[in-house]
Write a protein that holds these residues in place. Structure first.
Motif, PDB file in Angstrom:
ATOM      1  N   ARG A 257       0.830  -1.204   0.000  1.00 29.58           N
ATOM      2  CA  ARG A 257       0.000   0.000   0.000  1.00 29.58           C
ATOM      3  C   ARG A 257       0.865   1.255   0.000  1.00 29.58           C
ATOM      4  N   LEU A 258       0.307   2.329  -0.546  1.00 29.36           N
ATOM      5  CA  LEU A 258       0.945   3.643  -0.568  1.00 29.36           C
ATOM      6  C   LEU A 258       0.366   4.487   0.557  1.00 29.36           C
ATOM      7  N   PRO A 259       0.980   5.641   0.875  1.00 24.97           N
ATOM      8  CA  PRO A 259       0.442   6.470   1.968  1.00 24.97           C
ATOM      9  C   PRO A 259      -1.039   6.783   1.765  1.00 24.97           C
ATOM     10  N   GLN A 260      -1.833   6.533   2.790  1.00 24.56           N
ATOM     11  CA  GLN A 260      -3.281   6.618   2.663  1.00 24.56           C
ATOM     12  C   GLN A 260      -3.758   8.003   2.257  1.00 24.56           C
ATOM     13  N   ASP A 261      -3.126   9.050   2.777  1.00 25.05           N
ATOM     14  CA  ASP A 261      -3.613  10.399   2.512  1.00 25.05           C
ATOM     15  C   ASP A 261      -3.196  10.933   1.149  1.00 25.05           C
ATOM     16  N   THR A 262      -2.254  10.261   0.462  1.00 31.00           N
ATOM     17  CA  THR A 262      -1.800  10.749  -0.843  1.00 31.00           C
ATOM     18  C   THR A 262      -1.942   9.713  -1.953  1.00 31.00           C
ATOM     19  N   THR A 263      -2.634   8.623  -1.673  1.00 26.01           N
ATOM     20  CA  THR A 263      -2.820   7.593  -2.689  1.00 26.01           C
ATOM     21  C   THR A 263      -3.874   8.044  -3.695  1.00 26.01           C
ATOM     22  N   PRO A 264      -3.543   8.088  -4.989  1.00 27.27           N
ATOM     23  CA  PRO A 264      -4.541   8.502  -5.978  1.00 27.27           C
ATOM     24  C   PRO A 264      -5.617   7.439  -6.147  1.00 27.27           C
ATOM     25  N   GLU A 265      -6.797   7.880  -6.569  1.00 19.78           N
ATOM     26  CA  GLU A 265      -7.905   6.960  -6.824  1.00 19.78           C
ATOM     27  C   GLU A 265      -8.071   6.736  -8.319  1.00 19.78           C
ATOM     28  N   TRP A 266      -8.267   5.504  -8.684  1.00 21.84           N
ATOM     29  CA  TRP A 266      -8.570   5.110 -10.062  1.00 21.84           C
ATOM     30  C   TRP A 266     -10.084   5.078 -10.180  1.00 21.84           C
ATOM     31  N   ILE A 267     -10.635   5.920 -11.033  1.00 21.48           N
ATOM     32  CA  ILE A 267     -12.076   6.127 -11.097  1.00 21.48           C
ATOM     33  C   ILE A 267     -12.611   5.660 -12.445  1.00 21.48           C
ATOM     34  N   VAL A 268     -13.577   4.749 -12.407  1.00 15.45           N
ATOM     35  CA  VAL A 268     -14.193   4.225 -13.619  1.00 15.45           C
ATOM     36  C   VAL A 268     -15.523   4.941 -13.848  1.00 15.45           C
ATOM     37  N   SER A 269     -15.720   5.410 -15.077  1.00 17.06           N
ATOM     38  CA  SER A 269     -16.938   6.139 -15.427  1.00 17.06           C
ATOM     39  C   SER A 269     -17.453   5.652 -16.767  1.00 17.06           C
ATOM     40  N   VAL A 270     -18.699   5.982 -17.040  1.00 14.84           N
ATOM     41  CA  VAL A 270     -19.226   5.843 -18.394  1.00 14.84           C
ATOM     42  C   VAL A 270     -19.463   7.253 -18.914  1.00 14.84           C
ATOM     43  N   VAL A 271     -18.960   7.535 -20.115  1.00 18.34           N
ATOM     44  CA  VAL A 271     -19.084   8.873 -20.700  1.00 18.34           C
ATOM     45  C   VAL A 271     -19.906   8.788 -21.974  1.00 18.34           C
ATOM     46  N   SER A 272     -20.654   9.842 -22.231  1.00 15.34           N
ATOM     47  CA  SER A 272     -21.488   9.899 -23.429  1.00 15.34           C
ATOM     48  C   SER A 272     -21.628  11.349 -23.847  1.00 15.34           C
ATOM     49  N   SER A 273     -22.199  11.573 -25.008  1.00 17.76           N
ATOM     50  CA  SER A 273     -22.381  12.932 -25.488  1.00 17.76           C
ATOM     51  C   SER A 273     -23.391  13.676 -24.616  1.00 17.76           C
TER      52      SER A 273
END
Length: 314
Positions: A257-273
């Motif tokens: 694990r990386l430092p909890q307060d500075t660990t980036p989040e990988w965010i999954v989204s669905v995008v559309s017009s």
């Protein structure tokens, strides 16, 4: 036994913790606990063993799990059959996705859409997230499943899930004995990473730059299993979304694990017009994702992320 209890059983078995399983199910933690307890009392046996670290299915729970999944699948198929009998649609749907998003099973979503709307011609393409966002913006795709927060200001976006970035190292690496490392300990290391079109690559580049980590990306890949294979062979370490570290192919590698307060989040989204064409069928596919969006909203409310990273439906 009812469908709601089966949903709670599957969520708890998959997540192995009450907090996240409750968020996914859209109930309070106490409500989920009460539902599982009532099911255990009805069946006269414990379905889960509970420790301070995780919750795991008992033998009885494992025996019930495939039937619970089947019940949920049959219920979904029944709902789809009703929709199909009352709303026949035709046309085409152009969908893209980055490889192996983990938090959403894109083929399963497309299968369910096909069951509901068998006359719709589905076109599917796989590419990196940055490329997919560009194709949605250019009108080449109706929607896409992506793992990036960059270049999405001009498209409609619904967050599906978020996971922390973790470090994967081979067992003989000097950091393999650490449960958590500081960013400075990564300075000068050889890395394996994805091509620039993948959202996680720019996320990793930005995080390392922000923390002064000078890293050498010796191996650049366009496939998750190749990345894991190279890591197994000791050709570098890797910063990956948490779900990749849990893949069977990652067995034998060490997750740090990386430092909890500075660990980036990988965010999954669905995008559309934001202004889909009148003939676009994207809204019908987005309907199938609304439970996922509700789950993330509940989870976000529970964990309190920054306001600009909450569920977005621009």
């Amino acid at each position: 036994m009812d469908l709601r209890q089966m949903e709670h059983l599957v969520a708890l078995a998959d997540e192995q913790q009450f907090t996240r399983a409750a968020a996914i199910s859209g109930v309070s933690q106490s409500g989920l606990s009460a539902s599982i307890k009532a099911l255990e009392e009805e069946l006269g046996t414990s379905l889960f063993t509970r420790t301070t670290r995780r919750v795991e299915p008992t033998d009885a729970g494992m025996a019930l799990l495939p039937y619970a999944r089947s019940m949920l699948e049959q219920a979904a198929a029944g709902r789809d059959a009703v929709v199909r009998s009352t709303r026949e649609l035709a046309g085409s749907l152009r969908v893209g996705a980055e490889q192996c998003l983990g938090v959403v099973d894109v083929p399963a979503v497309l299968e369910r859409f096909h069951r509901r709307y068998p006359l719709v011609d589905i076109h599917f393409a796989q590419a990196g997230s940055h490329e997919l966002v560009g194709q949605v913006r250019a009108g080449e795709l109706d929607l896409a499943f992506v793992a990036t927060t960059e270049h999405v200001a001009t498209v409609a976006r619904t967050v599906i899930d978020r996971r922390p970035i973790v470090l994967l190292v081979p067992p003989e690496h000097r950091l393999a004995g650490s449960s958590r490392v500081d960013w400075g300990q990564l300075d000068g290391e050889d890395f394996i990473d994805f091509q620039d079109s993948w959202g996680v690559r720019s996320l990793n580049d930005a995080a390392c730059h922000a923390h002064g980590v000078r890293r050498r990306v010796r191996c650049t890949v366009n496939d998750i299993h190749t990345l894991l294979d190279l890591a197994h062979r000791g050709l570098g370490i890797a910063l990956v979304p948490q779900h990749i570290a849990a893949k069977p192919q990652a067995a034998g590698l060490v997750t740090v694990r990386l430092p909890q307060d500075t660990t980036p989040e990988w965010i999954v989204s669905v995008v559309s017009s934001p202004t889909p064409a009148a003939a676009s069928l994207a809204p019908q596919l987005l309907e199938l994702l609304e439970p996922c969006a509700a789950d993330v909203a509940a989870s976000a409310a529970a964990t309190g992320p920054a306001a600009d990273e909450r569920l977005v439906r621009a």
